[in-house]
Scaffold this motif. Structure first.
Motif, PDB file in Angstrom:
ATOM      1  N   VAL A 108      50.658  -0.391  -8.796  1.00 53.41           N
ATOM      2  CA  VAL A 108      52.154  -0.451  -8.422  1.00 53.41           C
ATOM      3  C   VAL A 108      52.922  -0.553  -7.387  1.00 53.41           C
ATOM      4  CG1 VAL A 108      52.412   1.276 -10.998  1.00 53.41           C
ATOM      5  CG2 VAL A 108      52.163   1.676  -8.308  1.00 53.41           C
ATOM      6  N   GLY A 109      53.924  -1.572  -7.813  1.00 55.93           N
ATOM      7  CA  GLY A 109      55.149  -1.409  -6.357  1.00 55.93           C
ATOM      8  C   GLY A 109      56.217  -1.922  -7.178  1.00 55.93           C
ATOM      9  N   ALA A 133      52.446   1.669  -4.139  1.00 55.68           N
ATOM     10  CA  ALA A 133      52.029   1.001  -2.919  1.00 55.68           C
ATOM     11  C   ALA A 133      52.134  -0.060  -2.062  1.00 55.68           C
ATOM     12  CB  ALA A 133      50.038   0.181  -3.911  1.00 55.68           C
ATOM     13  N   SER A 134      53.108  -0.365  -2.648  1.00 55.17           N
ATOM     14  CA  SER A 134      53.750  -1.427  -1.664  1.00 55.17           C
ATOM     15  C   SER A 134      55.856  -1.471  -2.348  1.00 55.17           C
ATOM     16  CB  SER A 134      53.505  -2.689  -2.411  1.00 55.17           C
ATOM     17  OG  SER A 134      54.122  -3.239  -3.381  1.00 55.17           O
ATOM     18  N   ALA A 158      50.245  -4.495  -2.814  1.00 55.62           N
ATOM     19  CA  ALA A 158      50.373  -3.598  -3.903  1.00 55.62           C
ATOM     20  C   ALA A 158      47.818  -3.489  -3.926  1.00 55.62           C
ATOM     21  CB  ALA A 158      50.660  -3.903  -4.752  1.00 55.62           C
ATOM     22  N   GLY A 159      47.455  -5.213  -3.748  1.00 53.71           N
ATOM     23  CA  GLY A 159      45.609  -5.274  -3.505  1.00 53.71           C
ATOM     24  C   GLY A 159      46.182  -5.905  -5.267  1.00 53.71           C
ATOM     25  N   GLY A 160      47.781  -6.394  -6.051  1.00 52.75           N
ATOM     26  CA  GLY A 160      47.369  -6.864  -7.221  1.00 52.75           C
ATOM     27  C   GLY A 160      47.042  -8.420  -7.135  1.00 52.75           C
ATOM     28  N   ASP A 161      46.771  -9.720  -8.560  1.00 59.50           N
ATOM     29  CA  ASP A 161      47.197 -10.379  -8.536  1.00 59.50           C
ATOM     30  C   ASP A 161      48.422 -10.603  -9.094  1.00 59.50           C
ATOM     31  OD1 ASP A 161      46.908 -13.248  -8.877  1.00 59.50           O
ATOM     32  OD2 ASP A 161      44.632 -12.786 -10.770  1.00 59.50           O
ATOM     33  N   PRO A 162      49.007 -11.990  -8.356  1.00 58.50           N
ATOM     34  CA  PRO A 162      50.313 -12.495  -9.003  1.00 58.50           C
ATOM     35  C   PRO A 162      50.639 -13.085 -10.061  1.00 58.50           C
ATOM     36  CG  PRO A 162      49.748 -12.679  -6.182  1.00 58.50           C
ATOM     37  CD  PRO A 162      48.526 -12.407  -6.233  1.00 58.50           C
ATOM     38  N   VAL A 225      39.415  -1.595 -14.774  1.00 54.64           N
ATOM     39  CA  VAL A 225      39.218  -0.055 -14.089  1.00 54.64           C
ATOM     40  C   VAL A 225      37.889  -0.199 -13.414  1.00 54.64           C
ATOM     41  CG1 VAL A 225      38.922   1.750 -14.363  1.00 54.64           C
ATOM     42  CG2 VAL A 225      39.936   1.357 -16.282  1.00 54.64           C
ATOM     43  N   ASP A 226      37.328  -1.910 -13.695  1.00 54.46           N
ATOM     44  CA  ASP A 226      35.647  -1.645 -13.064  1.00 54.46           C
ATOM     45  C   ASP A 226      35.765  -2.163 -12.163  1.00 54.46           C
ATOM     46  OD1 ASP A 226      33.905   0.173 -14.421  1.00 54.46           O
ATOM     47  OD2 ASP A 226      33.388  -1.505 -16.371  1.00 54.46           O
ATOM     48  N   ALA A 227      36.780  -3.013 -11.721  1.00 58.57           N
ATOM     49  CA  ALA A 227      37.224  -3.475 -11.635  1.00 58.57           C
ATOM     50  C   ALA A 227      38.301  -4.036 -10.037  1.00 58.57           C
ATOM     51  CB  ALA A 227      37.834  -5.773 -12.184  1.00 58.57           C
ATOM     52  N   ASN A 228      39.096  -2.272 -10.334  1.00 58.54           N
ATOM     53  CA  ASN A 228      39.563  -1.628  -9.147  1.00 58.54           C
ATOM     54  C   ASN A 228      38.990  -0.832  -8.408  1.00 58.54           C
ATOM     55  OD1 ASN A 228      42.034  -3.178 -10.276  1.00 58.54           O
ATOM     56  ND2 ASN A 228      42.350  -0.934 -12.085  1.00 58.54           N
TER      57      ASN A 228
END
Length: 228
Positions: A108-109, A133-134, A158-162, A225-228
């Motif tokens: 989340v950001g 996170a951002s 935030a550590g995510g994929d756009p 969840v495993d990918a996080n």
């Protein structure tokens, strides 16, 4: 990684009262009194300081409105900074929804057209900055919403994929930002525009943050969840 990015003003928090109070403080300093109404002019508040100053000066027939706006913009910002959280409050259920999203594995950001320093100050004073996170503001990058670059940056920080993100907002600016990136947009109907945001045809609408989880999952799926 799936990411949920929030607009700030009118989405996470109702900031209109403090914005209008700051603008009115400038009008009073110039001898005009309070030119803006905290309720009737709330929607204008979310278009920024210059929009509020322009509206107020138009009501007293100022000869050169543009000059008046520019001369008072920085003093307005300082007045707002000094009393940024007097009337401001998070919308009901905001942080509970953010907590549920994080527990589920979403990043989340925040992506806002508020100057970054003011956004950081406000979220810190409200005691919730650490939950995001951002935070990307209007001046973090050379461009601002509806250009998609700030949204992309908010997701990445935030550590995510756009490509696996969704933007939560309350205005046409948020709708156009998400559209420019090619990702879904959820608009809130409890913001200043109310049910009027339905005309923007977003991918999702919520009347309360209790409904956010289901809409996010419907539009971008559940996190791995495993990918996080």
């Amino acid at each position: 990684m799936k990411t949920v990015i929030f607009d700030l003003d009118g989405t996470l928090a109702d900031t209109s009262g403090d914005l209008i109070a700051a603008a009115n403080s400038r009008f009073r300093a110039l001898g005009h009194g309070d030119l803006l109404d905290p309720v009737a002019d709330a929607e204008t508040a979310f278009h920024g300081g210059r929009a509020m100053l322009k509206l107020g000066f138009s009501r007293v027939g100022l000869a050169d409105i543009t000059a008046g706006v520019e001369a008072n913009y920085l003093p307005f910002i300082e007045a707002y900074r000094e009393a940024i959280d007097v009337h401001t409050s998070l919308y009901p259920g905001t942080m509970a929804a953010v907590g549920r999203l994080k527990t589920a594995g979403y990043k989340v950001g925040i992506c806002t057209n508020k100057p970054a320093a003011l956004a950081e100050e406000l979220m810190t004073r409200l005691g919730v900055r650490g939950e995001f996170a951002s935070l990307i503001g209007a001046d973090t990058l050379p461009v601002r919403k509806p250009d998609p670059a700030p949204l992309v940056e908010a997701v990445k920080r935030a550590g995510g994929d756009p490509a696996q993100s969704v933007l939560i907002g309350d205005t046409v600016t948020d709708r156009k930002t998400a559209e420019a990136l090619g990702v879904p947009c959820i608009l809130v109907t409890f913001g200043p525009a109310g049910q009027g945001v339905e005309a923007l045809k977003p991918e999702g609408l919520i009347a309360h943050y209790d409904a956010l989880d289901a809409e996010v999952a419907r539009l971008i799926g559940l996190p791995d969840v495993d990918a996080n």
